[in-house]
Design a protein around this motif. Structure first.
Motif, PDB file in Angstrom:
ATOM      1  N   TRP A 250       0.833  -1.208   0.000  1.00 25.47           N
ATOM      2  CA  TRP A 250       0.000   0.000   0.000  1.00 25.47           C
ATOM      3  C   TRP A 250       0.862   1.250   0.000  1.00 25.47           C
ATOM      4  N   ASP A 251       1.950   1.253   0.790  1.00 24.63           N
ATOM      5  CA  ASP A 251       2.881   2.378   0.861  1.00 24.63           C
ATOM      6  C   ASP A 251       4.293   1.786   0.822  1.00 24.63           C
ATOM      7  N   GLN A 252       4.965   1.927  -0.309  1.00 21.10           N
ATOM      8  CA  GLN A 252       6.267   1.295  -0.518  1.00 21.10           C
ATOM      9  C   GLN A 252       7.306   1.731   0.519  1.00 21.10           C
ATOM     10  N   ASP A 253       7.402   3.035   0.763  1.00 27.47           N
ATOM     11  CA  ASP A 253       8.420   3.534   1.687  1.00 27.47           C
ATOM     12  C   ASP A 253       8.124   3.130   3.120  1.00 27.47           C
ATOM     13  N   MET A 254       6.857   3.243   3.516  1.00 24.21           N
ATOM     14  CA  MET A 254       6.487   2.843   4.867  1.00 24.21           C
ATOM     15  C   MET A 254       6.715   1.349   5.068  1.00 24.21           C
ATOM     16  N   SER A 255       6.406   0.565   4.062  1.00 25.15           N
ATOM     17  CA  SER A 255       6.636  -0.872   4.141  1.00 25.15           C
ATOM     18  C   SER A 255       8.116  -1.177   4.354  1.00 25.15           C
ATOM     19  N   ALA A 256       8.990  -0.484   3.636  1.00 22.61           N
ATOM     20  CA  ALA A 256      10.431  -0.702   3.790  1.00 22.61           C
ATOM     21  C   ALA A 256      10.904  -0.342   5.199  1.00 22.61           C
ATOM     22  N   ARG A 257      10.377   0.749   5.732  1.00 23.09           N
ATOM     23  CA  ARG A 257      10.760   1.145   7.101  1.00 23.09           C
ATOM     24  C   ARG A 257      10.278   0.107   8.115  1.00 23.09           C
ATOM     25  N   SER A 258       9.060  -0.351   7.952  1.00 25.97           N
ATOM     26  CA  SER A 258       8.530  -1.356   8.875  1.00 25.97           C
ATOM     27  C   SER A 258       9.301  -2.671   8.771  1.00 25.97           C
ATOM     28  N   ARG A 259       9.687  -3.021   7.553  1.00 21.75           N
ATOM     29  CA  ARG A 259      10.430  -4.270   7.360  1.00 21.75           C
ATOM     30  C   ARG A 259      11.774  -4.204   8.079  1.00 21.75           C
TER      31      ARG A 259
END
Length: 294
Positions: free
Chosen positions: A243-252
Motif C-alpha cells: 500500500w505504501d512502498q516507503d512505509m513498508s520498507a521502514r517497517s520491514r
C-alpha cells in the motif's frame, strides 16, 4: 509436518499451495538484477525457480498451541472462492484434512488471527455451506486489527460489493462480522499470556506481526511484512502489492532489527521450504540462518 517448540508452546506450518509465481523484476519495483544474482546460489531451486528466476512462494497457515489456546495465524485462500487469479480460483484443496492431521480440528480453534486482510490471508475464515459463507472455525473468535478492518471497510464503500481484495472482503471477512465472531483489536490486545502484537504498517495500513514468547524464546509471525527471503538481504525492496512502498520498507527494517534484538524465529507467511529462520545483522542489512525443520 514438523512441530517446532517455543518454550512450552508449539508451532506448526500447514501449507495450502506452493508454486513459482512472479519474476522478481515485476514483484519488486526497486529490483536490481546484480544484487539478486549475488544471492541466487542459495535461493535456487527452493526459493527461485531454476531457469526462469520466478519467485517460489508458499501459502500457509501457522498453528500455535500455547497450552491454554489453539490459535491459527492467517488462513490462506480457501476453497470454492471465485478469484481472478486462475491458480487461486475455485480451489478444492484438502487443507482442513491437513489441519486435522496436525491435531487441529476446526472445532478446536480458539482464535483466528489475521496479520492483515489480503485475499490469501483470510480465505479459510469461511467455508461454503448450503450456498452461504459461514465461519469455518465455529468456536473461534476472529481477531482483526481495527485500523486494518476500517481501511477495507472504507474501500468497500468506494469500490462496491465484491470489488475489495478480489471479493475476499465480502466472502471471507464480512460473514465473520455478521456472525458475531469478529473482535476488532488494537496492538495492546493480548489474547493469550504468551502472545503480543506489534504494528508494522506499510504493506497494508494495519499490518501486524504476532510474537510468541515463552521460556526465553520468541517466534515472530510476520505475515507479508516480507514476501520472499531476498527482502531480508534487501529490506528496501517492497513488493508491488504494498500500500505504501516507503512505509513498508521502514517497517520491514524495524521488524528485522526487532528479530535480531530478541533472537526471534522469523516465521513469514510465504517462505517455502525451510520456511523460518533467525535474522542476523550483515553490513547495512541482514541475513538468515535457516531453521531447517520443515
Amino acid at each position: 509436518m514438523t512441530v517446532r517448540r517455543i518454550g512450552g508452546a508449539t508451532i506448526e506450518k500447514v501449507e495450502e499451495l506452493c508454486a513459482a509465481g512472479f519474476r522478481p523484476n515485476r514483484m519488486f519495483p526497486k529490483f536490481d538484477q546484480q544484487a539478486f544474482d549475488v544471492q541466487k546460489h542459495w535461493m535456487v531451486p527452493t526459493h527461485v525457480e531454476a531457469g526462469s528466476d520466478r519467485l517460489v512462494g508458499s501459502v500457509h497457515t501457522w498453528i500455535v498451541k500455547t497450552g491454554r489456546h489453539t490459535i491459527l495465524i492467517d488462513t490462506c485462500l480457501g476453497n470454492d472462492k471465485q478469484r481472478h487469479n486462475p491458480g487461486w480460483n475455485k480451489l478444492d484443496t484438502p487443507f482442513l484434512n491437513r489441519l486435522r492431521a496436525c491435531g487441529c480440528a476446526p472445532e478446536s480453534v480458539d482464535f483466528v488471527m489475521c496479520t492483515h486482510l489480503h485475499v490469501d490471508h483470510v480465505g479459510w475464515n469461511t467455508k461454503l455451506e448450503n450456498g452461504r459463507w459461514v465461519p469455518t472455525f465455529p468456536n473461534a473468535k476472529y481477531l482483526f486489527a481495527k485500523r486494518e478492518y476500517a481501511h477495507w471497510e472504507t474501500e468497500r464503500g468506494t469500490q462496491g460489493e465484491g470489488k475489495v481484495n478480489d471479493g475476499s472482503f465480502d466472502d471471507s471477512v464480512l460473514p465473520i462480522v455478521e456472525a458475531g465472531k469478529a473482535v476488532m483489536i488494537e496492538s495492546d490486545h493480548q489474547p493469550d499470556p504468551l502472545l503480543t502484537i506489534k504494528d508494522y504498517p506499510g504493506h497494508t495500513p494495519g499490518s501486524i506481526a504476532i510474537n510468541l514468547k515463552d521460556d526465553g524464546r520468541t517466534a515472530t509471525f510476520s505475515g507479508d511484512i516480507m514476501h520472499h527471503p531476498i527482502q531480508v538481504y534487501h529490506p528496501d525492496w517492497s513488493s508491488q502489492f504494498c500500500w505504501d512502498q516507503d512505509m513498508s520498507a521502514r517497517s520491514r527494517r524495524t521488524l528485522l532489527e526487532d528479530c535480531v534484538e530478541s533472537n526471534a524465529l522469523l516465521c513469514p507467511a510465504h517462505f517455502p521450504g525451510a520456511n523460518a529462520g533467525y535474522v542476523k545483522p550483515e553490513g547495512n542489512a541482514f541475513r538468515l540462518e535457516w531453521d531447517e525443520q520443515r
